[in-house]
Design a protein around this motif. Structure first.
Motif, PDB file in Angstrom:
ATOM      1  N   ALA A 184      11.182  23.756 -13.467  1.00 45.05           N
ATOM      2  CA  ALA A 184      11.524  24.769 -12.459  1.00 45.05           C
ATOM      3  C   ALA A 184      12.382  24.174 -11.351  1.00 45.05           C
ATOM      4  N   ILE A 185      12.073  22.951 -10.952  1.00 39.62           N
ATOM      5  CA  ILE A 185      12.873  22.277  -9.925  1.00 39.62           C
ATOM      6  C   ILE A 185      14.306  22.077 -10.425  1.00 39.62           C
ATOM      7  N   GLY A 186      14.446  21.591 -11.652  1.00 43.72           N
ATOM      8  CA  GLY A 186      15.778  21.375 -12.215  1.00 43.72           C
ATOM      9  C   GLY A 186      16.556  22.668 -12.369  1.00 43.72           C
ATOM     10  N   ARG A 187      15.876  23.709 -12.807  1.00 44.58           N
ATOM     11  CA  ARG A 187      16.524  25.008 -12.981  1.00 44.58           C
ATOM     12  C   ARG A 187      17.025  25.539 -11.639  1.00 44.58           C
ATOM     13  N   LYS A 188      16.199  25.414 -10.616  1.00 46.02           N
ATOM     14  CA  LYS A 188      16.587  25.894  -9.283  1.00 46.02           C
ATOM     15  C   LYS A 188      17.801  25.118  -8.767  1.00 46.02           C
ATOM     16  N   GLY A 189      17.796  23.805  -8.968  1.00 44.14           N
ATOM     17  CA  GLY A 189      18.941  22.997  -8.547  1.00 44.14           C
ATOM     18  C   GLY A 189      20.206  23.372  -9.293  1.00 44.14           C
ATOM     19  N   GLY A 190      20.071  23.605 -10.591  1.00 48.56           N
ATOM     20  CA  GLY A 190      21.231  23.997 -11.397  1.00 48.56           C
ATOM     21  C   GLY A 190      21.801  25.333 -10.965  1.00 48.56           C
ATOM     22  N   GLN A 191      20.922  26.270 -10.646  1.00 48.77           N
ATOM     23  CA  GLN A 191      21.384  27.582 -10.196  1.00 48.77           C
ATOM     24  C   GLN A 191      22.120  27.470  -8.869  1.00 48.77           C
ATOM     25  N   THR A 192      21.632  26.632  -7.999  1.00 49.77           N
ATOM     26  CA  THR A 192      22.256  26.454  -6.690  1.00 49.77           C
ATOM     27  C   THR A 192      23.635  25.822  -6.840  1.00 49.77           C
ATOM     28  N   THR A 241       0.833  -1.200   0.000  1.00 51.00           N
ATOM     29  CA  THR A 241       0.000   0.000   0.000  1.00 51.00           C
ATOM     30  C   THR A 241       0.868   1.251   0.000  1.00 51.00           C
ATOM     31  N   ARG A 242       1.924   1.256   0.793  1.00 49.76           N
ATOM     32  CA  ARG A 242       2.829   2.416   0.816  1.00 49.76           C
ATOM     33  C   ARG A 242       3.462   2.640  -0.550  1.00 49.76           C
ATOM     34  N   ALA A 243       3.877   1.569  -1.212  1.00 55.80           N
ATOM     35  CA  ALA A 243       4.489   1.695  -2.536  1.00 55.80           C
ATOM     36  C   ALA A 243       3.492   2.248  -3.551  1.00 55.80           C
ATOM     37  N   GLU A 244       2.266   1.801  -3.480  1.00 50.43           N
ATOM     38  CA  GLU A 244       1.226   2.275  -4.395  1.00 50.43           C
ATOM     39  C   GLU A 244       0.964   3.770  -4.211  1.00 50.43           C
ATOM     40  N   VAL A 245       0.877   4.211  -2.968  1.00 49.50           N
ATOM     41  CA  VAL A 245       0.645   5.625  -2.685  1.00 49.50           C
ATOM     42  C   VAL A 245       1.829   6.460  -3.174  1.00 49.50           C
ATOM     43  N   ALA A 246       3.033   5.997  -2.947  1.00 47.76           N
ATOM     44  CA  ALA A 246       4.230   6.721  -3.384  1.00 47.76           C
ATOM     45  C   ALA A 246       4.288   6.809  -4.905  1.00 47.76           C
ATOM     46  N   ARG A 247       3.933   5.727  -5.584  1.00 46.03           N
ATOM     47  CA  ARG A 247       3.956   5.712  -7.049  1.00 46.03           C
ATOM     48  C   ARG A 247       2.964   6.732  -7.608  1.00 46.03           C
ATOM     49  N   LYS A 248       1.773   6.756  -7.053  1.00 44.12           N
ATOM     50  CA  LYS A 248       0.761   7.702  -7.519  1.00 44.12           C
ATOM     51  C   LYS A 248       1.203   9.147  -7.278  1.00 44.12           C
ATOM     52  N   GLY A 249       1.833   9.405  -6.154  1.00 46.87           N
ATOM     53  CA  GLY A 249       2.323  10.753  -5.870  1.00 46.87           C
ATOM     54  C   GLY A 249       3.402  11.173  -6.839  1.00 46.87           C
ATOM     55  N   GLY A 250       4.308  10.265  -7.155  1.00 47.22           N
ATOM     56  CA  GLY A 250       5.371  10.569  -8.109  1.00 47.22           C
ATOM     57  C   GLY A 250       4.832  10.826  -9.500  1.00 47.22           C
ATOM     58  N   GLU A 251       3.828  10.071  -9.901  1.00 45.97           N
ATOM     59  CA  GLU A 251       3.211  10.279 -11.219  1.00 45.97           C
ATOM     60  C   GLU A 251       2.562  11.650 -11.296  1.00 45.97           C
ATOM     61  N   ALA A 252       1.874  12.040 -10.257  1.00 47.67           N
ATOM     62  CA  ALA A 252       1.173  13.319 -10.260  1.00 47.67           C
ATOM     63  C   ALA A 252       2.154  14.481 -10.389  1.00 47.67           C
ATOM     64  N   VAL A 253       3.261  14.399  -9.712  1.00 52.28           N
ATOM     65  CA  VAL A 253       4.252  15.473  -9.758  1.00 52.28           C
ATOM     66  C   VAL A 253       4.946  15.508 -11.119  1.00 52.28           C
ATOM     67  N   SER A 254       5.327  14.359 -11.638  1.00 54.58           N
ATOM     68  CA  SER A 254       6.123  14.345 -12.860  1.00 54.58           C
ATOM     69  C   SER A 254       5.307  14.659 -14.108  1.00 54.58           C
ATOM     70  N   ARG A 255       3.983  14.663 -14.024  1.00 47.57           N
ATOM     71  CA  ARG A 255       3.157  15.043 -15.176  1.00 47.57           C
ATOM     72  C   ARG A 255       3.247  16.530 -15.463  1.00 47.57           C
ATOM     73  N   ASN A 256       3.542  17.313 -14.459  1.00 48.56           N
ATOM     74  CA  ASN A 256       3.628  18.752 -14.624  1.00 48.56           C
ATOM     75  C   ASN A 256       5.052  19.110 -15.048  1.00 48.56           C
ATOM     76  N   ARG A 257       5.266  19.156 -16.359  1.00 47.06           N
ATOM     77  CA  ARG A 257       6.612  19.373 -16.899  1.00 47.06           C
ATOM     78  C   ARG A 257       7.175  20.741 -16.521  1.00 47.06           C
TER      79      ARG A 257
END
Length: 91
Positions: A49-57, A28-44
């Protein structure tokens, strides 16, 4: 009356509780984590923005960036020497 009060409190002798995702089974924990990761990664745009911020840092650390550049230069010179291209002896 004291028995009723103790029933609502977590057992002090145990280290875990029966509440929250931590008490769920691993599947159940793995399923919830997978769904959360999918939701975040759909928003390109969000991911960009996350990658850009990391690169700037990272790029603010000039010593780190110079080490990266030096390592890349050493690798590219090593490849040229192996293939014989770009070396003065073969010119």
């Amino acid at each position: 009356m004291e028995n009723n009060e103790n029933q609502n409190r977590p057992n002090r002798d145990t280290k875990t509780s029966n509440r929250g995702l931590a008490s769920a089974d691993p599947k159940t924990r793995a399923e919830v984590a997978r769904k959360g990761g999918e939701a975040v990664s759909r928003n390109r745009e969000h991911m960009a923005a996350i990658g850009r911020k990391g690169g700037q840092t990272v790029s603010q650390d000039r010593q780190h960036m110079s080490q990266i550049g030096r390592k890349g230069g050493e690798n590219s010179r090593g490849n040229e020497a192996k293939s014989g291209e770009g070396s003065p002896e073969n010119a």
